[in-house]
Design a protein around this motif. Structure first.
Motif, PDB file in Angstrom:
ATOM      1  N   SER A 131      36.782  44.285  42.156  1.00 49.40           N
ATOM      2  CA  SER A 131      36.356  43.521  40.829  1.00 49.40           C
ATOM      3  C   SER A 131      35.242  42.835  40.839  1.00 49.40           C
ATOM      4  O   SER A 131      34.856  42.062  39.991  1.00 49.40           O
ATOM      5  N   THR A 133      30.866  42.634  41.186  1.00 47.14           N
ATOM      6  CA  THR A 133      29.751  43.454  41.476  1.00 47.14           C
ATOM      7  C   THR A 133      29.252  44.004  42.604  1.00 47.14           C
ATOM      8  O   THR A 133      29.403  43.414  43.598  1.00 47.14           O
ATOM      9  N   THR A 158      36.521  50.911  39.087  1.00 42.12           N
ATOM     10  CA  THR A 158      37.378  49.774  38.337  1.00 42.12           C
ATOM     11  C   THR A 158      36.536  49.151  37.198  1.00 42.12           C
ATOM     12  O   THR A 158      37.142  48.791  36.052  1.00 42.12           O
ATOM     13  N   GLY A 159      35.263  49.335  37.236  1.00 44.21           N
ATOM     14  CA  GLY A 159      34.446  48.764  36.175  1.00 44.21           C
ATOM     15  C   GLY A 159      34.626  49.571  34.826  1.00 44.21           C
ATOM     16  O   GLY A 159      34.496  49.426  33.553  1.00 44.21           O
ATOM     17  N   ASN A 163      35.972  48.894  31.254  1.00 46.61           N
ATOM     18  CA  ASN A 163      35.152  49.284  30.249  1.00 46.61           C
ATOM     19  C   ASN A 163      36.059  49.948  29.063  1.00 46.61           C
ATOM     20  O   ASN A 163      35.839  49.829  27.841  1.00 46.61           O
ATOM     21  N   SER A 189      36.189  43.518  35.691  1.00 46.07           N
ATOM     22  CA  SER A 189      35.674  44.785  35.858  1.00 46.07           C
ATOM     23  C   SER A 189      33.951  44.517  35.745  1.00 46.07           C
ATOM     24  O   SER A 189      33.182  45.315  35.355  1.00 46.07           O
ATOM     25  N   HIS A 190      33.557  43.258  36.327  1.00 43.26           N
ATOM     26  CA  HIS A 190      32.315  42.799  36.625  1.00 43.26           C
ATOM     27  C   HIS A 190      31.161  43.288  35.522  1.00 43.26           C
ATOM     28  O   HIS A 190      31.459  43.248  34.351  1.00 43.26           O
ATOM     29  N   ILE A 192      29.988  46.275  34.679  1.00 43.60           N
ATOM     30  CA  ILE A 192      30.430  47.464  33.601  1.00 43.60           C
ATOM     31  C   ILE A 192      31.197  46.928  32.517  1.00 43.60           C
ATOM     32  O   ILE A 192      31.142  47.218  31.066  1.00 43.60           O
ATOM     33  N   GLY A 193      32.111  46.095  32.786  1.00 46.39           N
ATOM     34  CA  GLY A 193      33.049  45.401  31.794  1.00 46.39           C
ATOM     35  C   GLY A 193      32.406  44.546  30.655  1.00 46.39           C
ATOM     36  O   GLY A 193      32.657  44.451  29.801  1.00 46.39           O
ATOM     37  N   THR A 194      31.306  43.816  31.396  1.00 46.34           N
ATOM     38  CA  THR A 194      30.613  43.034  30.789  1.00 46.34           C
ATOM     39  C   THR A 194      29.727  43.643  29.757  1.00 46.34           C
ATOM     40  O   THR A 194      29.489  43.111  28.650  1.00 46.34           O
ATOM     41  N   ILE A 212      31.432  36.986  36.244  1.00 39.94           N
ATOM     42  CA  ILE A 212      30.760  37.738  37.180  1.00 39.94           C
ATOM     43  C   ILE A 212      30.402  37.188  38.610  1.00 39.94           C
ATOM     44  O   ILE A 212      30.822  37.280  39.711  1.00 39.94           O
TER      45      ILE A 212
END
Length: 230
Positions: A131, A133, A158-159, A163, A189-190, A192-194, A212
């Motif tokens: 989870s 980066t 995971t990312g 997302n 989700s680091h 990619i989720g950001t 992150i």
């Protein structure tokens, strides 16, 4: 085709960028979460490599230039955080507790699943940085003796899942506060989720960017203790 990739320094980068551009166009036109640009680009790149019979190491030699941009891109997330500095100071206690909860949940979940699935130590530590980066997760996995290449794949998956499904999960559990949503995306989700959090709003993006960095640091510290559990 393999010879073309060997002779060209930027063939891998070109294929990767074209695949991502295709994913971006599909996402804008179809407006469906499943058409995540990163997910689409991964699938298209895999298809090209398989159909053209291109060796992965040959492709990666040219595509590796993209990874140089990963750390600077992550650092740039500090800009929206700076713009929301007053909000961070106001809710700093909730922010700290939220990030701590996210990091501990991630590590504990991996431990429980590893126990249930009977994973050995090397397989277990490979999943611990899932989870955070990639820039930090690769170092954690290598330090603990995991499979670094698998760690990268797990981090990406995971990312992408965060997302695609993060917004839906927030709706299901009635998570509406922008700070809570941002922390959830960033700690689970680091980067990619950001990217999704930034789409939702400036506050969500800023809090996700903060999560992150702090989640990464916490995972580096706690992963060693968790690694000794199996």
């Amino acid at each position: 085709m393999n010879d073309l990739f060997e002779s060209s320094m930027f063939a891998g980068v070109t294929i990767s960028l074209l695949a991502y551009l295709t994913g971006t166009v599909l996402k804008k036109k179809l407006k469906l979460p499943i058409f995540n640009p990163l997910l689409v680009s991964i699938i298209l790149t895999m298809i090209v490599l398989v159909v053209a019979d291109v060796d992965y190491d040959v492709y990666n030699k040219g595509a590796s230039y993209l990874s140089w941009l990963l750390t600077p891109a992550t650092v740039c997330l500090a800009i929206p955080l700076y713009e929301q500095w007053n909000l961070l100071k106001k809710y700093y206690q909730a922010v700290i507790l939220g990030i701590v909860a996210g990091a501990l949940t991630s590590l504990t979940t991996v431990f429980v699943l590893a126990k249930l699935m009977g994973l050995d130590h090397k397989e277990y530590v490979t999943l611990l940085p899932k989870s955070i980066t990639t820039a930090i997760g690769m170092g954690v996995s290598e330090e603990l003796g995991g499979y670094v290449t698998i760690t990268v794949a797990v981090i990406v998956v995971t990312g992408v899942f965060g997302n695609i499904f993060g917004e839906l999960i927030c709706k299901i559990f009635k998570i509406t506060h922008p700070i809570s949503k941002g922390l959830a995306f960033g700690s689970s989700s680091h980067a990619i989720g950001t990217a999704k959090a930034i789409e939702l709003g400036e506050v969500e993006g800023a809090m996700s960017g903060l999560a992150i960095a702090v989640t990464g640091i916490m995972t580096v510290i706690l992963a060693t203790a968790y690694a000794n559990l199996i």
